[in-house]
Scaffold this active site. Structure first.
Site, PDB file in Angstrom:
ATOM      1  N   SER A  33       0.788  -1.199   0.015  1.00  0.00           N
ATOM      2  CA  SER A  33       0.109   0.168   0.041  1.00  0.00           C
ATOM      3  C   SER A  33       0.789   1.270  -0.121  1.00  0.00           C
ATOM      4  CB  SER A  33      -1.101   0.069   1.383  1.00  0.00           C
ATOM      5  OG  SER A  33      -1.558  -1.019   1.338  1.00  0.00           O
TER       6      SER A  33
HETATM    7  N1  SAH Z   1       0.959  -5.359   4.329  1.00  0.00           N
HETATM    8  C1  SAH Z   1       1.453  -5.125   3.152  1.00  0.00           C
HETATM    9  C2  SAH Z   1       0.662  -5.241   2.140  1.00  0.00           C
HETATM   10  C3  SAH Z   1       0.696  -6.802   1.392  1.00  0.00           C
HETATM   11  S1  SAH Z   1      -0.245  -6.734  -0.032  1.00  0.00           S
HETATM   12  C4  SAH Z   1       2.191  -3.704   3.031  1.00  0.00           C
HETATM   13  O1  SAH Z   1       2.839  -3.508   3.982  1.00  0.00           O
HETATM   14  O2  SAH Z   1       1.625  -2.811   2.707  1.00  0.00           O
HETATM   15  C5  SAH Z   1      -1.326  -8.029   0.495  1.00  0.00           C
HETATM   16  C6  SAH Z   1      -0.858  -9.453   0.919  1.00  0.00           C
HETATM   17  O3  SAH Z   1      -1.812 -10.222   1.204  1.00  0.00           O
HETATM   18  C7  SAH Z   1       0.109 -10.249  -0.181  1.00  0.00           C
HETATM   19  O4  SAH Z   1       1.381 -10.379  -0.059  1.00  0.00           O
HETATM   20  C8  SAH Z   1      -0.769 -11.389  -0.449  1.00  0.00           C
HETATM   21  O5  SAH Z   1      -0.149 -12.486  -0.684  1.00  0.00           O
HETATM   22  C9  SAH Z   1      -1.449 -11.650   0.896  1.00  0.00           C
HETATM   23  N2  SAH Z   1      -2.543 -12.457   1.170  1.00  0.00           N
HETATM   24  C10 SAH Z   1      -3.534 -12.679   0.326  1.00  0.00           C
HETATM   25  N3  SAH Z   1      -4.684 -13.602   0.802  1.00  0.00           N
HETATM   26  C11 SAH Z   1      -4.033 -14.122   1.790  1.00  0.00           C
HETATM   27  C12 SAH Z   1      -4.493 -14.692   3.016  1.00  0.00           C
HETATM   28  N4  SAH Z   1      -5.621 -15.439   3.158  1.00  0.00           N
HETATM   29  N5  SAH Z   1      -3.660 -15.069   4.105  1.00  0.00           N
HETATM   30  C13 SAH Z   1      -2.594 -14.364   4.184  1.00  0.00           C
HETATM   31  N6  SAH Z   1      -2.002 -13.572   3.199  1.00  0.00           N
HETATM   32  C14 SAH Z   1      -2.773 -13.247   2.152  1.00  0.00           C
END
Ligand code: SAH
EC number: 2.1.1.77
Length: 185
Positions: A33
C-alpha cells in the site's frame, strides 16, 4: 513512520520510489500500500502500546513494522500465504532488529487461533465479506480494519463492544484480493 525505512521493505527495482506516496509492486503479483493508506489504516485502527495485533497479508512487512512501533510492548502477528514473501519479511525484521513481530505462513482469512484473541486486526487484502473467524478472534473492545469488495472496495471498521459487533465504512480503497477459505477462491 519516520522510524521505518520504507526503502528496505521494497525490491531493488522500485527502491528509488520508496518515498513517493504510491503503492509499489513487491513480486508475486502483489503490491504494498501507499504510505498514506498505511497511515489511514493505522489511524482508524488506533493501535496502542501493549496491544496484541493480528495482520493478514504481510507482503514484505512494511505495514506490520509500522504497527509494531505503535504496539510498543505489545506484539504483532502477521500472516502471509506466500512463503517467499513471508521469508523476505522475516529477514528484513531480523536485519533491522524488529523483535515484536512474528511472521506466520498460512491462510489468514481463517484467523490465527494460536495467539487469539487480538486487540486489533488489520487486513491488507480485499475480502468478499468480513471473515467470521476474524470477528471471533477480536477481543471485546477490539477493532478491525478490512477492505471489503471485489473490484472496488470500502474500508470497513469493525468494532466489538459488550459482545456486539458494529461496522462502519471509512471510504473507498483498492487492494489485492484476499485468497483463501474466507477470501476469494
Ligand atoms: N501489508 C503489506 C501489504 C501486502 S499486500 C504492506 O506492507 O503494505 C497483501 C498481501 O496479502 C499479499 O502479500 C498477499 O499474498 C497476501 N494475502 C492474500 N490473501 C491472504 C491470506 N488469505 N492470508 C494471508 N495473506 C494473504
Amino acid at each position: 513512520m519516520s522510524r521505518v525505512p520504507r526503502h528496505l521493505f521494497v525490491p531493488d527495482n522500485v527502491r528509488e520510489n520508496a518515498y513517493v506516496d504510491v503503492p509499489l509492486p513487491i513480486g508475486e503479483g502483489q503490491t504494498i500500500s501507499a504510505p498514506s493508506m498505511v497511515a489511514i489504516m493505522c489511524d482508524v485502527l488506533d493501535v496502542r502500546d501493549g496491544d496484541s495485533v493480528l495482520e493478514v497479508g504481510t507482503g514484505w512487512g512494511y505495514h506490520a513494522a509500522i504497527m509494531s512501533v505503535l504496539a510498543g510492548h505489545g506484539m504483532v502477528y502477521t500472516v502471509e500465504r506466500l512463503p517467499s514473501l513471508a521469508m523476505r519479511a522475516r529477514e528484513i525484521y531480523r536485519d533491522l532488529g524488529f523483535i515484536n513481530i512474528d511472521v506466520v505462513v498460512g491462510d489468514g482469512s481463517q484467523g490465527l487461533p494460536e495467539h487469539a484473541p487480538y486487540d486489533r486486526i488489520s487486513v491488507a487484502a480485499a475480502a468478499p465479506a468480513i471473515p467470521q473467524p476474524l470477528v471471533d478472534e477480536l477481543k471485546d473492545g477490539g477493532r478491525m480494519v478490512i477492505p471489503v469488495g471485489q473490484y472496488y472496495q470500502d474500508l470497513y471498521l469493525v468494532e466489538k463492544a459488550d459482545g456486539k459487533v458494529h461496522t462502519s465504512t471509512k471510504g473507498g480503497v483498492a487492494f489485492v484480493p484476499l485468497v483463501g477459505k474466507y477470501g476469494f477462491k
